[in-house]
Write an enzyme that holds these catalytic residues in place. Structure first.
Site, PDB file in Angstrom:
ATOM      1  CG  ASN A   1      -1.838   1.205   1.266  1.00 56.75           C
ATOM      2  OD1 ASN A   1      -1.437   2.308   0.873  1.00 56.75           O
ATOM      3  ND2 ASN A   1      -3.057   1.017   1.728  1.00 56.75           N
TER       4      ASN A   1
ATOM      5  CD  GLU B   1      -4.833   4.099   1.070  1.00 57.82           C
ATOM      6  OE1 GLU B   1      -5.176   5.292   1.068  1.00 57.82           O
ATOM      7  OE2 GLU B   1      -4.476   3.499   2.090  1.00 57.82           O
TER       8      GLU B   1
ATOM      9  CE1 TYR C   1      -6.999   0.597   0.861  1.00 62.87           C
ATOM     10  CE2 TYR C   1      -8.467   1.840  -0.565  1.00 62.87           C
ATOM     11  CZ  TYR C   1      -7.758   1.727   0.607  1.00 62.87           C
ATOM     12  OH  TYR C   1      -7.807   2.739   1.525  1.00 62.87           O
TER      13      TYR C   1
ATOM     14  CG  ASP D   1      -4.854  -2.031   3.193  1.00 64.25           C
ATOM     15  OD1 ASP D   1      -5.289  -2.733   4.130  1.00 64.25           O
ATOM     16  OD2 ASP D   1      -4.751  -0.799   3.263  1.00 64.25           O
TER      17      ASP D   1
ATOM     18  CG  ASN E   1      -8.408  -1.387   5.212  1.00 65.73           C
ATOM     19  OD1 ASN E   1      -7.623  -0.800   5.941  1.00 65.73           O
ATOM     20  ND2 ASN E   1      -8.703  -0.961   3.994  1.00 65.73           N
TER      21      ASN E   1
ATOM     22  CG  ASP F   1      -0.039   4.877   6.007  1.00 67.25           C
ATOM     23  OD1 ASP F   1       0.108   4.464   4.840  1.00 67.25           O
ATOM     24  OD2 ASP F   1      -1.093   5.389   6.422  1.00 67.25           O
ATOM     25  CG  HIS F   2       0.049   0.178   4.493  1.00 68.35           C
ATOM     26  ND1 HIS F   2      -0.803  -0.838   4.848  1.00 68.35           N
ATOM     27  CD2 HIS F   2      -0.692   1.319   4.534  1.00 68.35           C
ATOM     28  CE1 HIS F   2      -2.002  -0.344   5.101  1.00 68.35           C
ATOM     29  NE2 HIS F   2      -1.970   0.968   4.913  1.00 68.35           N
TER      30      HIS F   2
END
Length: 266
Positions: free
Chosen positions: A7, A34, A113, A156, A158, A256-257
DNA sequence: ATGGTGGACGTTCCA
């Protein structure tokens, strides 16, 4: 073959970092999430310069998935059969194309995603569960229709599937990513024939793929494991190694990943 | 420094 998922949190903001890493890590196929750009905006040139073909699907500033491959891209497909879409207009529906499939050197790769869900009880949360149920249904058919085909569903998700996958159960109480319905949906996909091929090589607890930008989360090792490589039996049989490259979460300009990597035998 | 960061868009929403 070395396959990775990452991501990237905006490909335009991070293209140098991503292409540098592709070379350094010797990646053959990279699934990105993303990308946060339209197809027209995607920076294909830096990838092409390194010998990677790219397919991309993105329509707004939040979503967007891509696959870059230096071993060829065949049969690229946006979305999976039965994928539910969010909203009524064409643009909104297109923006919910959160899945991109392509065959790379005989391996079917899906860059996914999964909807974030926003908060428990929101329409987005209900949509997340619908989307996952539709994916399970379709993915189960893929693996039964052609058991010999190596299929990887990466990206990702989530979802933090177990309490070992979050830095604090208390901090995420009643939040998305850890609720029983989300975990059930993830488990159902695993039970449909898609194994988490990274976990055996990165045992937990305390092993994460995502850390919030705020509150010094990375430095304090406060993360979540939400990025996964799930493989069909024909794919899982070929996995020789896997790792989470947390070095890429460090420094200025990091996503951030962290990227997640697997090696396959020929 | 008293709710933090980062990205895209546009003066706010999303993660």
């Amino acid at each position: 073959m070395r396959l990775a998922t990452w991501n990237v949190n905006s490909i335009r903001a991070r293209v140098d970092r991503v292409t540098d890493w592709l070379q350094r890590a010797d990646i053959d196929v990279l699934a990105m999430q993303e990308t946060k750009c339209s197809d027209q905006q995607f920076p294909t040139m830096p990838f092409a310069a390194l010998g990677y073909d790219v397919v991309h699907c993105g329509f707004n500033q939040w979503n967007g998935v891509a696959i870059a491959s230096r071993v060829g891209i065949d049969d690229a497909q946006v979305g999976f059969d039965g994928q539910p879409t969010w909203g009524d207009t064409d643009v909104e529906a297109a923006a919910e194309a959160r899945a991109l499939g392509a065959t790379c050197a005989g391996v079917r790769v899906w860059s996914l995603y999964v909807p974030n869900g926003r908060f428990v009880g929101s329409p987005h949360y209900a949509y997340k569960l619908e989307w996952l149920a539709a994916l399970r249904e379709t993915a189960q058919r893929w693996v039964t229709d052609d058991p010999a085909l190596p299929i990887a569903m990466v990206g990702d998700w989530n979802i933090a599937p177990t309490d070992d996958d979050v830095w604090s159960v208390e901090a995420y109480r009643d939040s998305t990513h850890v609720t029983p319905p989300e975990r059930d949906a993830f488990r159902a996909i695993v039970n449909a024939g898609y194994a988490d091929v990274v976990r055996p090589f990165t045992p937990g607890p305390g092993v994460y793929t995502y850390w919030d930008y705020t509150r010094l989360a990375f430095q304090k090792r406060r993360g979540m494991r939400i990025d996964f490589i799930l493989g069909s039996p024909a794919f899982a049989d070929r996995v020789t190694h896997a790792e989470i490259d947390r070095e890429e979460r460090k420094g200025k300009g990091a996503s951030d990943h962290a990227p997640v990597v697997v090696d396959l035998s020929d």
